[in-house]
Motif scaffolding. Structure first.
Motif, mmCIF file in Angstrom:
data_model
loop_
_atom_site.group_PDB
_atom_site.id
_atom_site.type_symbol
_atom_site.label_atom_id
_atom_site.label_comp_id
_atom_site.label_asym_id
_atom_site.label_seq_id
_atom_site.Cartn_x
_atom_site.Cartn_y
_atom_site.Cartn_z
ATOM 1 N N ARG A 183 0.794 -1.227 0.000
ATOM 2 C CA ARG A 183 0.000 0.000 0.000
ATOM 3 C C ARG A 183 0.828 1.280 0.000
ATOM 4 N NH1 ARG A 183 -3.703 1.603 4.109
ATOM 5 N NH2 ARG A 183 -2.587 2.345 5.924
ATOM 6 N N SER A 184 2.084 1.202 0.406
ATOM 7 C CA SER A 184 2.883 2.432 0.341
ATOM 8 C C SER A 184 4.256 2.243 -0.300
ATOM 9 C CB SER A 184 3.064 3.013 1.746
ATOM 10 O OG SER A 184 3.639 2.051 2.604
ATOM 11 N N TYR A 185 4.846 1.066 -0.196
ATOM 12 C CA TYR A 185 6.230 0.893 -0.649
ATOM 13 C C TYR A 185 6.289 0.248 -2.039
ATOM 14 C CZ TYR A 185 11.173 -0.287 -0.614
ATOM 15 O OH TYR A 185 12.496 -0.388 -0.939
ATOM 16 N N ASP B 32 1.472 5.447 7.429
ATOM 17 C CA ASP B 32 0.549 4.507 8.045
ATOM 18 C C ASP B 32 0.579 4.738 9.543
ATOM 19 O OD1 ASP B 32 -0.510 3.032 5.956
ATOM 20 O OD2 ASP B 32 1.267 1.746 5.811
ATOM 21 N N LEU B 66 -4.273 6.552 8.507
ATOM 22 C CA LEU B 66 -3.166 7.394 8.058
ATOM 23 C C LEU B 66 -2.925 8.517 9.056
ATOM 24 C CD1 LEU B 66 -3.933 7.771 4.239
ATOM 25 C CD2 LEU B 66 -2.143 6.385 5.299
ATOM 26 N N ARG B 88 11.237 9.082 2.113
ATOM 27 C CA ARG B 88 10.486 8.322 1.093
ATOM 28 C C ARG B 88 10.875 6.847 1.114
ATOM 29 N NH1 ARG B 88 11.508 13.110 -2.428
ATOM 30 N NH2 ARG B 88 9.593 14.327 -2.203
ATOM 31 N N HIS B 94 3.757 7.063 2.862
ATOM 32 C CA HIS B 94 2.994 7.136 1.617
ATOM 33 C C HIS B 94 3.430 8.304 0.750
ATOM 34 C CE1 HIS B 94 -0.366 4.210 2.377
ATOM 35 N NE2 HIS B 94 0.223 4.245 3.557
ATOM 36 N N LYS B 95 3.634 9.463 1.387
ATOM 37 C CA LYS B 95 3.880 10.651 0.590
ATOM 38 C C LYS B 95 4.705 11.636 1.405
ATOM 39 C CE LYS B 95 1.255 13.916 -2.193
ATOM 40 N NZ LYS B 95 0.028 14.700 -2.163
#
Lengths: 586, 184
Positions: A183-185, B32, B66, B88, B94-95
């Motif tokens: 979901r993110s990496y 997360d 989140l 990152r 995530h961002k």
């Protein structure tokens, strides 16, 4: 269809099998007993019992580096996990994919200073790529699969999964989460085309180009290395490798300049200093390579290909960054190179090669041969002569012998050279060697060692003997922590503080005590015989090779110096005293 | 600044020129909301020697678990770029948005300011609070607690003015920030 609930330990074993794991390096203990029970009841995964948890991680590193697969470690809570920390840090520094399962006290005891409790996720956070503490059985199979994905994606690295004992015993349904999108990496592997175009443009106009390739090429896989080799040959540019990159380009190719850096080849370092276009592929401008940053390759345009954007512009400002996987980037480079029918400036290139060949003619690995005492370089030359036509893998410990091995042994293919580059972990070579041997049972695996380093994980001899792993340990015994002694000689006025290897064991008897074969070479004339005997012995062997105690490792860029201030040999030693600032650096 | 403060040690061994001045950046990190995520971010900063001037964190999307971490940091452009790339690289991130460079943004901080005093000083503190649109959230005969919101500079200014008027305690949230305009 309802899935039958199984225990957490069984879920882990199933997930490992689904991930293609065939071997685990580990050591049992209270907090992982359910997992060991689950392992006992199956025969798909082989377990190698190590003698110290640090060795388990190094062995998994050796396995991973020689196969390209993820290495798997299983240790208990508390001391099991803390002992693994050095190995994890080593794998992080060298970007090696490892999944390390650690036991943990039951969830209700976490934080209570329970027996064999340690804050494993807290301790390993800075020395892993990522870590997990599984607090709910529902998350277990997803986290195990995710750990493998994280370990091998992007820039690889070690991942810890901390497994409380009650989670191993709880029951739940197993779901195979392999291949699920994270979901993110999701690190990108394909480069930005415009950046590749710019890189090719710079290469097309280069007059003094140089490929500088590193461990990232090897992590990208053998196909990427083959493609890179083809590309380098297409350009006709010289190619130097880092310690981690040896084997990514054939060492005996005339385009290869050998290793670069502190103990790298004279021609490599001078070429790096004088080049006008540097094509860094999968290397990270490590301080062992760059030397003094302000004097590093002052006139060159620098292209840097790396899958990890944080490696770019970290130490050295580069002109053309290309973020992506080496295989994909080189493929794109070749496509553009061919499509544009680029012909490098042949005249400039031939002048450049003339210069490089002049540097080569200095023969920087030259040493004073001796009839009385075995020179360590000579020992490695004889070893190489005896093995070069065989399918061989080399691991090393850390120190002078490691640098000599990097200088005198040539690697024609990737994944055949395993050494602790980033962390410089003494004691790495022996466990790494049997990790390689487990993966390649028919191949010749040699740990080139020093007498001090080998003592750091000597207990692993027992593992070799238990599993009949025919690793050959080739000790260059100079009775000193050689690299420490060398620095004390060059930097600290010859005050040899605590660097003498006193009270050494008799390595021949030591080998015999473990149930292995021990051999000794003390005279120049015995060397070839001993090497032949070592190779002819079917089981594990320790060779104790007594070498010149005073030999220093050259060439050398003294700390704080620039590439063109390289010392060539003993006669060159006092040429320039090492600056105060240089002495501060390690 | 003549000699740039050098957080990473060394002098001539660093390829950093003197004209590389330290800049202040506000970085917004969407992560997360899982155990240890804040420790990862803070550990990254302390482990690599980056500065943290302010840090705030709270869950911003409960259904997706989140959280947003807002970090105010300073460093040369090369270091700031490093910080963003290192962030990152963290798996639960995530961002990463650099609000200082990516278009106009808003920054706010809240402070609770306790002032003790009687007589003219007490009256003056009320007057200044009015000017700063701070309001009283607790009062006794000899003290006020003011709540005030604004940019870091405004909060600093308010606190400085309260100093001679009996300031005895301050609690600040640190900076939260968001980009202006219709885009997320």
């Amino acid at each position: 269809m309802a899935v039958e609930p199984i225990t957490g330990a069984e879920i882990i074993v199933k997930a490992l099998i689904d991930q293609g794991v065939d071997v685990i390096f580990g050591y049992p203990g209270g907090a992982v007993l359910p997992l060991y029970d689950a392992l006992f009841k199956q025969n798909r995964i082989k377990h190698i019992l190590v003698r110290h948890e640090q060795a388990a991680v190094h062995a998994a590193e050796g396995y991973a580096r020689s196969t390209g697969k993820v290495g798997v470690v299983l240790v208990t809570s508390g001391p099991g996990a803390t002992n693994a920390v050095t190995g994890l840090t080593d794998a992080l520094m060298d970007s090696i994919p490892i999944v390390c399962l650690t036991g943990q006290v039951p969830t209700h005891l976490i934080g209570n200073d329970a027996f064999q409790e340690a804050d494993t996720t807290g301790i390993t956070r800075p020395c892993t790529k990522h870590n997990y503490l599984v607090k709910a059985i529902e998350d277990l199979s997803r986290k195990v699969h995710e750990a493998f994905y994280v370990a091998k994606s992007g820039r690889p690295g070690p991942v810890v999964i901390d497994l409380p004992k009650d989670i191993q015993q709880a029951k739940y349904e197993y779901v195979n989460h392999a291949g699920q999108k994270h979901r993110s990496y999701n690190p990108p592997v394909r480069p930005d085309r415009a950046q590749v175009e710019k890189a090719i443009e710079a290469m097309a106009h280069a007059k003094r180009p140089l490929f500088y390739i590193g461990g990232g090429c090897i992590n990208s896989g053998p196909q990427a290395c083959a493609l890179l080799t083809e590309f380098v040959r297409m350009t006709g540019f010289p190619c130097t490798q880092t310690l981690m990159g040896l084997g990514a380009f054939p060492g005996s190719d005339p385009l290869s300049l050998g290793m670069v850096g502190m103990h790298g080849m004279y021609e490599s370092n001078l070429a790096m200093h004088d080049c006008d276009v540097m094509i860094n592929i999968g290397a990270r401008f490590d301080d062992r390579v760059t030397g003094k940053l302000t004097a590093f390759s002052p006139g060159s345009k620098k292209i840097h290909v790396d899958i990890d954007p944080s490696s770019i512009n970290k130490n050295i400002r580069v002109d053309i960054p290309v973020v992506g996987d080496v295989g994909h980037v080189v493929e794109e480079m070749m496509r553009i190179w061919k499509a544009r029918q680029i012909k490098p400036d042949a005249k400039a290139l031939s002048t450049w090669w003339d210069q490089i060949n002049k540097w080569r003619a200095r023969d920087c690995l030259k040493y004073r041969p001796s009839e009385q005492v075995i020179k360590p370089q000579y020992a490695l030359q004889r070893l190489y002569a005896a093995i070069k036509d065989k399918d061989f893998y080399i691991t090393t410990e850390v120190g002078q012998h490691q640098m000599w091995a990097a200088q005198f042994l040539k690697f024609e293919q990737p994944n055949h050279w395993m050494t602790s580059g980033g962390l410089g972990t003494m004691g790495y070579g022996l466990p790494a060697a049997y990790g390689v041997q487990v993966a390649h049972p028919e191949s010749l695996v040699i740990d080139v060692a020093g007498e001090a380093s080998i003592m750091m994980n000597i207990q692993e001899m027992s593992t070799l003997v238990q599993y009949r792993l025919p690793v050959k340990i080739f000790i260059l015994n100079n009775k000193w922590m050689g690299m420490v002694r060398q620095w004390q000689e060059l930097l600290h006025g010859g005050r040899y503080s605590e660097s003498y290897s006193d009270a050494l064991p008799d390595f021949v008897k030591l080998a015999e005590a473990f149930g292995a074969k021990g051999l000794r070479a003390e005279k120049v004339g015995e060397l070839d015989d001993v090497i032949a005997k070592m190779l002819a012995t079917p089981g594990p062997v320790i060779v104790d090779c007594a070498v010149d105690e005073r030999e220093n490792c050259f060439p050398m860029i003294p700390s704080g110096a620039a590439h063109n201030e390289m010392l060539l040999g003993p006669d060159d030693q006092s040429a320039k005293p090492i600056s105060e600032e240089g002495m501060v650096l390690v | 600044m003549s000699e740039r403060s050098n957080t990473r040690g060394g002098t001539e061994f660093l390829a950093v020129s003197k004209d590389d001045l330290s800049e202040r950046h506000t970085i917004s990190v969407l992560v997360d909301n899982e155990a240890g995520v804040l420790a990862r971010v803070i550990g990254l900063f302390s482990g690599r020697g980056y500065n943290i001037e302010s840090l705030t964190v709270a869950e911003t999307d409960v259904s997706k678990h989140l959280s947003r971490i807002t970090v105010v940091t300073s460093g040369t452009p090369m270091i700031i770029e490093q910080i963003k790339n290192q962030l990152r690289r963290l798996v639960p991130v995530h961002k990463v948005t650099d609000l200082t460079v990516e278009g106009p943004s808003l920054e706010r901080e809240m402070a609770l300011v306790k002032v003790q005093g009687t007589g003219e000083k007490r009256v003056e503190s009320m007057r200044i609070a009015d000017i700063f649109r701070a309001h009283v959230v607790d009062a006794t005969i000899e003290s006020f607690v003011f709540e005030m919101t604004g940019s870091t500079e405004k909060v600093n200014a308010f606190i400085n003015l309260m100093q001679p008027l009996g300031l005895i305690d301050v609690s600040r949230t640190g900076v939260v920030a968001i980009a202006r305009g219709p885009e997320a």
